[in-house]
Design a protein around this motif. Structure first.
Motif, PDB file in Angstrom:
ATOM      1  N   PHE A 180       0.837  -1.204   0.000  1.00 52.74           N
ATOM      2  CA  PHE A 180       0.000   0.000   0.000  1.00 52.74           C
ATOM      3  C   PHE A 180       0.874   1.258   0.000  1.00 52.74           C
ATOM      4  O   PHE A 180       0.617   2.214  -0.747  1.00 52.74           O
ATOM      5  N   TYR A 181       1.925   1.227   0.830  1.00 51.05           N
ATOM      6  CA  TYR A 181       2.833   2.371   0.945  1.00 51.05           C
ATOM      7  C   TYR A 181       3.540   2.650  -0.378  1.00 51.05           C
ATOM      8  O   TYR A 181       3.638   3.793  -0.829  1.00 51.05           O
ATOM      9  N   VAL A 182       4.012   1.591  -1.025  1.00 54.80           N
ATOM     10  CA  VAL A 182       4.749   1.785  -2.270  1.00 54.80           C
ATOM     11  C   VAL A 182       3.831   2.293  -3.381  1.00 54.80           C
ATOM     12  O   VAL A 182       4.271   3.001  -4.308  1.00 54.80           O
ATOM     13  N   GLY A 183       2.572   1.983  -3.295  1.00 54.28           N
ATOM     14  CA  GLY A 183       1.630   2.479  -4.290  1.00 54.28           C
ATOM     15  C   GLY A 183       1.265   3.925  -4.071  1.00 54.28           C
ATOM     16  O   GLY A 183       1.132   4.715  -5.016  1.00 54.28           O
ATOM     17  N   LYS A 184       1.112   4.289  -2.804  1.00 55.22           N
ATOM     18  CA  LYS A 184       0.684   5.652  -2.473  1.00 55.22           C
ATOM     19  C   LYS A 184       1.830   6.647  -2.496  1.00 55.22           C
ATOM     20  O   LYS A 184       1.659   7.814  -2.887  1.00 55.22           O
ATOM     21  N   GLY A 185       3.032   6.213  -2.081  1.00 54.92           N
ATOM     22  CA  GLY A 185       4.171   7.116  -2.004  1.00 54.92           C
ATOM     23  C   GLY A 185       4.184   7.891  -0.699  1.00 54.92           C
ATOM     24  O   GLY A 185       3.342   7.694   0.177  1.00 54.92           O
ATOM     25  N   ASN A 186       5.159   8.805  -0.574  1.00 54.82           N
ATOM     26  CA  ASN A 186       5.297   9.627   0.636  1.00 54.82           C
ATOM     27  C   ASN A 186       5.650  11.047   0.223  1.00 54.82           C
ATOM     28  O   ASN A 186       6.815  11.364  -0.057  1.00 54.82           O
ATOM     29  N   LYS A 187       4.638  11.899   0.163  1.00 57.18           N
ATOM     30  CA  LYS A 187       4.854  13.274  -0.289  1.00 57.18           C
ATOM     31  C   LYS A 187       5.775  14.037   0.653  1.00 57.18           C
ATOM     32  O   LYS A 187       6.574  14.880   0.218  1.00 57.18           O
ATOM     33  N   ASP A 188       5.658  13.769   1.960  1.00 59.08           N
ATOM     34  CA  ASP A 188       6.481  14.504   2.932  1.00 59.08           C
ATOM     35  C   ASP A 188       7.973  14.283   2.693  1.00 59.08           C
ATOM     36  O   ASP A 188       8.784  15.182   2.909  1.00 59.08           O
ATOM     37  N   LYS A 189       8.321  13.082   2.246  1.00 57.99           N
ATOM     38  CA  LYS A 189       9.731  12.765   2.005  1.00 57.99           C
ATOM     39  C   LYS A 189      10.092  12.857   0.525  1.00 57.99           C
ATOM     40  O   LYS A 189      11.229  12.575   0.141  1.00 57.99           O
ATOM     41  N   GLY A 190       9.115  13.250  -0.275  1.00 57.94           N
ATOM     42  CA  GLY A 190       9.391  13.426  -1.703  1.00 57.94           C
ATOM     43  C   GLY A 190       9.486  12.137  -2.485  1.00 57.94           C
ATOM     44  O   GLY A 190      10.089  12.103  -3.565  1.00 57.94           O
ATOM     45  N   PHE A 191       8.884  11.068  -1.959  1.00 58.71           N
ATOM     46  CA  PHE A 191       8.911   9.789  -2.665  1.00 58.71           C
ATOM     47  C   PHE A 191       7.638   9.642  -3.484  1.00 58.71           C
ATOM     48  O   PHE A 191       6.532   9.619  -2.943  1.00 58.71           O
ATOM     49  N   LYS A 192       7.799   9.537  -4.781  1.00 61.20           N
ATOM     50  CA  LYS A 192       6.650   9.335  -5.651  1.00 61.20           C
ATOM     51  C   LYS A 192       6.187   7.880  -5.580  1.00 61.20           C
ATOM     52  O   LYS A 192       6.999   6.956  -5.593  1.00 61.20           O
ATOM     53  N   GLY A 193       4.857   7.679  -5.484  1.00 61.64           N
ATOM     54  CA  GLY A 193       4.317   6.324  -5.430  1.00 61.64           C
ATOM     55  C   GLY A 193       4.102   5.736  -6.814  1.00 61.64           C
ATOM     56  O   GLY A 193       4.144   6.453  -7.828  1.00 61.64           O
ATOM     57  N   LEU A 194       3.837   4.450  -6.842  1.00 58.17           N
ATOM     58  CA  LEU A 194       3.606   3.779  -8.122  1.00 58.17           C
ATOM     59  C   LEU A 194       2.287   4.207  -8.754  1.00 58.17           C
ATOM     60  O   LEU A 194       2.108   4.049  -9.966  1.00 58.17           O
ATOM     61  N   GLY A 195       1.374   4.699  -7.933  1.00 60.99           N
ATOM     62  CA  GLY A 195       0.094   5.138  -8.466  1.00 60.99           C
ATOM     63  C   GLY A 195      -0.890   4.012  -8.691  1.00 60.99           C
ATOM     64  O   GLY A 195      -1.930   4.203  -9.318  1.00 60.99           O
ATOM     65  N   VAL A 196      -0.585   2.847  -8.193  1.00 59.72           N
ATOM     66  CA  VAL A 196      -1.470   1.700  -8.349  1.00 59.72           C
ATOM     67  C   VAL A 196      -1.417   0.869  -7.063  1.00 59.72           C
ATOM     68  O   VAL A 196      -0.355   0.709  -6.457  1.00 59.72           O
ATOM     69  N   GLY A 197      -2.593   0.404  -6.625  1.00 60.51           N
ATOM     70  CA  GLY A 197      -2.650  -0.398  -5.409  1.00 60.51           C
ATOM     71  C   GLY A 197      -2.337  -1.858  -5.686  1.00 60.51           C
ATOM     72  O   GLY A 197      -3.061  -2.522  -6.434  1.00 60.51           O
ATOM     73  N   LEU A 198      -1.266  -2.336  -5.103  1.00 60.65           N
ATOM     74  CA  LEU A 198      -0.852  -3.731  -5.304  1.00 60.65           C
ATOM     75  C   LEU A 198      -1.197  -4.619  -4.113  1.00 60.65           C
ATOM     76  O   LEU A 198      -0.981  -5.835  -4.162  1.00 60.65           O
ATOM     77  N   GLN A 199      -1.716  -4.003  -3.042  1.00 59.05           N
ATOM     78  CA  GLN A 199      -1.864  -4.744  -1.791  1.00 59.05           C
ATOM     79  C   GLN A 199      -2.889  -5.880  -1.878  1.00 59.05           C
ATOM     80  O   GLN A 199      -2.687  -6.959  -1.306  1.00 59.05           O
ATOM     81  N   LYS A 200      -3.968  -5.673  -2.606  1.00 61.03           N
ATOM     82  CA  LYS A 200      -4.974  -6.734  -2.703  1.00 61.03           C
ATOM     83  C   LYS A 200      -4.456  -7.922  -3.502  1.00 61.03           C
ATOM     84  O   LYS A 200      -4.681  -9.079  -3.144  1.00 61.03           O
ATOM     85  N   THR A 201      -3.744  -7.623  -4.581  1.00 57.69           N
ATOM     86  CA  THR A 201      -3.117  -8.700  -5.359  1.00 57.69           C
ATOM     87  C   THR A 201      -2.099  -9.434  -4.507  1.00 57.69           C
ATOM     88  O   THR A 201      -2.009 -10.668  -4.537  1.00 57.69           O
ATOM     89  N   GLY A 202      -1.341  -8.669  -3.726  1.00 59.44           N
ATOM     90  CA  GLY A 202      -0.350  -9.275  -2.841  1.00 59.44           C
ATOM     91  C   GLY A 202      -0.986 -10.199  -1.813  1.00 59.44           C
ATOM     92  O   GLY A 202      -0.462 -11.279  -1.514  1.00 59.44           O
ATOM     93  N   GLU A 203      -2.128  -9.789  -1.270  1.00 56.12           N
ATOM     94  CA  GLU A 203      -2.817 -10.619  -0.282  1.00 56.12           C
ATOM     95  C   GLU A 203      -3.298 -11.929  -0.906  1.00 56.12           C
ATOM     96  O   GLU A 203      -3.163 -13.003  -0.311  1.00 56.12           O
ATOM     97  N   VAL A 204      -3.868 -11.844  -2.108  1.00 53.67           N
ATOM     98  CA  VAL A 204      -4.333 -13.052  -2.795  1.00 53.67           C
ATOM     99  C   VAL A 204      -3.173 -14.012  -3.020  1.00 53.67           C
ATOM    100  O   VAL A 204      -3.273 -15.226  -2.768  1.00 53.67           O
ATOM    101  N   LEU A 205      -2.047 -13.474  -3.490  1.00 57.50           N
ATOM    102  CA  LEU A 205      -0.868 -14.314  -3.726  1.00 57.50           C
ATOM    103  C   LEU A 205      -0.347 -14.901  -2.426  1.00 57.50           C
ATOM    104  O   LEU A 205       0.080 -16.061  -2.380  1.00 57.50           O
TER     105      LEU A 205
END
Length: 511
Positions: free
Chosen positions: A404-429
């Motif tokens: 979820f974090y990698v998809g959303k990113g962190n604006k405060d630290k200037g980290f751009k996110g992937l822009g796509v939610g991978l967490q549900k796919t990750g849970e299924v896997l």
């Protein structure tokens, strides 16, 4: 229609445990008084479990053992014909599917505008567009008496209601059923029959008087009636029929399209009418499911467990087998009574747990779960078992949060996110790839074994590898973009920290 009495006629579909014979129908007396090793034989696992549950309920009300030694003896030794006859005599003709006054789980004199196809009685196969378990609508047009009796019971006890205006069963719309499995059918039945002592724990004032404790089709619920659940007796509760239904016989002899066989008396549909009542108080303490206690808005709420997510059954293992009183912790649970009884009647035995239920959306079934889960000896202590399940779920949570974090990113630290939610796919896997791993962890090493901590450590290390592999697999396609490398690296490092924390938790948890 030919007479079909569950207590006297052949209706139980079985096969030999060694596989030599299939497709037999046997009587309850042959099952309980014989020494053959049978298994139930139906083309659907949910109906096999329903048939088993029906057998357990019949045996429960006719032959409740006095105590644990008597129950162990029952599981070893078949009943004598004389003992069987005495038990059957207690129930008279209450379990005759075509009785002129009180047919099994039915109501005479129903008023309905039209007949409902018999397929509607098989959960997951209603008319309309929900054909979750069959290829074509209308595929089941006739049911023989054995299949109809099993389906009637299953619909009433384990399934969502027929829809608006119809009541559901005493455990709610789609409860999870948990039973103990044995080496063959007769042993499995007895392992789930409660002693009189266990029944008293559930129903403290129950007196085993069938003059007062009669099924709903013999002593009907009054339309609009309000009554306390505490007034429901053992027999009445086990065979609770919340709906008004009446089977319709086919005009001509037909083969059962579920069990096959030669043409004979069959049913083509049933009548149903809306019927309501109000049962007040805490849920009736049904012995075949786990009860969960929660506090919502300051009020205590008790309900039977059901499948509400796509998560596999093992995620609820603690609730299935580990009692929590709820006295200090407002979130408590009570396993099915047969599970609790098994831990004391057969101590130090591994547990083979039958789990069955549906995930539903109101009256429609969207998924069915019926499986066998195995627990090594020492499971009844609870602590180590609960910790294994927690470790798996915490590993899942760590993966979910970092994806979820990698998809959303962190604006405060200037980290751009992937822009796509991978967490549900990750849970299924995660659930798909850890199913065998978790089941092996629960079954392979005794929970009170001296080497259990090493086993637990190996388990959490294997979970960590699965999580890292899934994270890398899902994020790798995005790593080619330089602007996404920072968030992927930070999230990967964070996942590693979380997983290392779980490995440290194993070292400090103790035996």
């Amino acid at each position: 229609m030919a007479k079909m009495d569950l207590l006297r006629n052949a209706w139980i579909p079985v096969r030999h445990r060694n596989g030599a014979v299939t497709g037999d129908l046997i009587t309850l007396e042959e099952q309980l008084c014989g020494s053959e090793a049978w298994d139930i034989a139906l083309p659907r696992d949910d109906l096999e479990m329903a048939c088993l549950q029906l057998l357990i309920c019949l045996v429960q009300v006719m032959f409740p053992p006095d105590d644990a030694p008597a129950l162990r003896q029952r599981a070893k030794t078949p009943l004598s014909p004389e003992e069987f006859a005495d038990g059957v005599a207690k129930l008279g003709d209450w379990f005759d599917l075509d009785h002129p006054e009180w047919p099994f789980m039915q109501t005479r004199g129903i008023k309905a505008d039209e007949a409902t196809p018999i397929q509607k009685l098989l959960i997951g196969l209603p008319e309309g567009n929900n054909h979750a378990f069959f290829n074509e609508p209308g595929e089941i047009r006739y049911l023989g008496a054995p299949a109809a009796a099993i389906a009637l019971f299953h619909q009433a006890v384990n399934c969502p209601s027929f829809g608006g205006g119809f009541k559901g069963g005493l455990r709610g719309g789609a409860p999870i059923t948990t039973l103990v499995s044995g080496d063959h059918l007769r042993e499995t039945i007895w392992r789930n029959v409660l002693t009189r002592e266990s029944i008293t724990d559930l129903l403290p004032v129950y007196d085993f008087d069938f003059a007062q404790d009669q099924p709903t089709w013999v002593q009907p619920i009054k339309a609009g009636e309000t009554f306390p659940t505490a007034r429901i007796g053992l027999l009445r509760g086990l065979f609770w029929q919340p709906a008004h239904v009446s089977l319709i016989g086919a005009d001509e002899q037909q083969s059962c399209q579920l069990l096959g066989g030669e043409p004979g008396p069959a049913y083509s549909g049933f009548l149903k009418e809306k019927f309501t009542y109000t049962a007040e108080g805490t849920p009736w303490p049904h012995p075949h499911g786990a009860l969960q206690v929660a506090t919502k808005k300051g009020k205590r709420e008790e309900k039977f467990l059901s499948f509400t997510t796509t998560a596999p059954a093992w995620t609820l293992m603690s609730e299935f087998v580990v009692p929590r009183s709820g006295k200090q912790d407002p979130e408590g649970s009570r396993p099915a009574s047969a599970i609790v009884q098994f831990s004391t009647t057969w101590p130090k035995k591994p547990l083979s747990l039958l789990v069955g239920g549906y995930r539903s959306n109101q009256a429609s079934v969207i998924e069915r779960r019926h499986e066998l889960l195995s627990l090594a000896s020492g499971w009844e202590a609870g602590s180590n078992l609960k910790h294994l399940v927690e470790l798996a779920l915490k590993s899942r949570d760590a993966l979910w949060k970092k994806l979820f974090y990698v998809g959303k990113g962190n604006k405060d630290k200037g980290f751009k996110g992937l822009g796509v939610g991978l967490q549900k796919t990750g849970e299924v896997l995660f659930f798909r790839r850890t199913e065998r791993l978790v089941q092996s962890a629960l079954a392979d090493v005794a929970f009170d074994d001296a080497g259990f901590n090493t086993h637990r450590g190996n388990f959490v290390a294997a979970l960590a590898k699965v999580c890292r592999d899934i994270f890398n697999e899902l994020t790798e396609p995005y790593a080619a973009k330089p602007e996404l490398i920072p968030i992927i690296a930070v999230a990967r490092a964070g996942l590693g920290t979380e997983l290392a924390r779980l490995q440290q938790e194993v070292k400090t948890h103790g035996g």
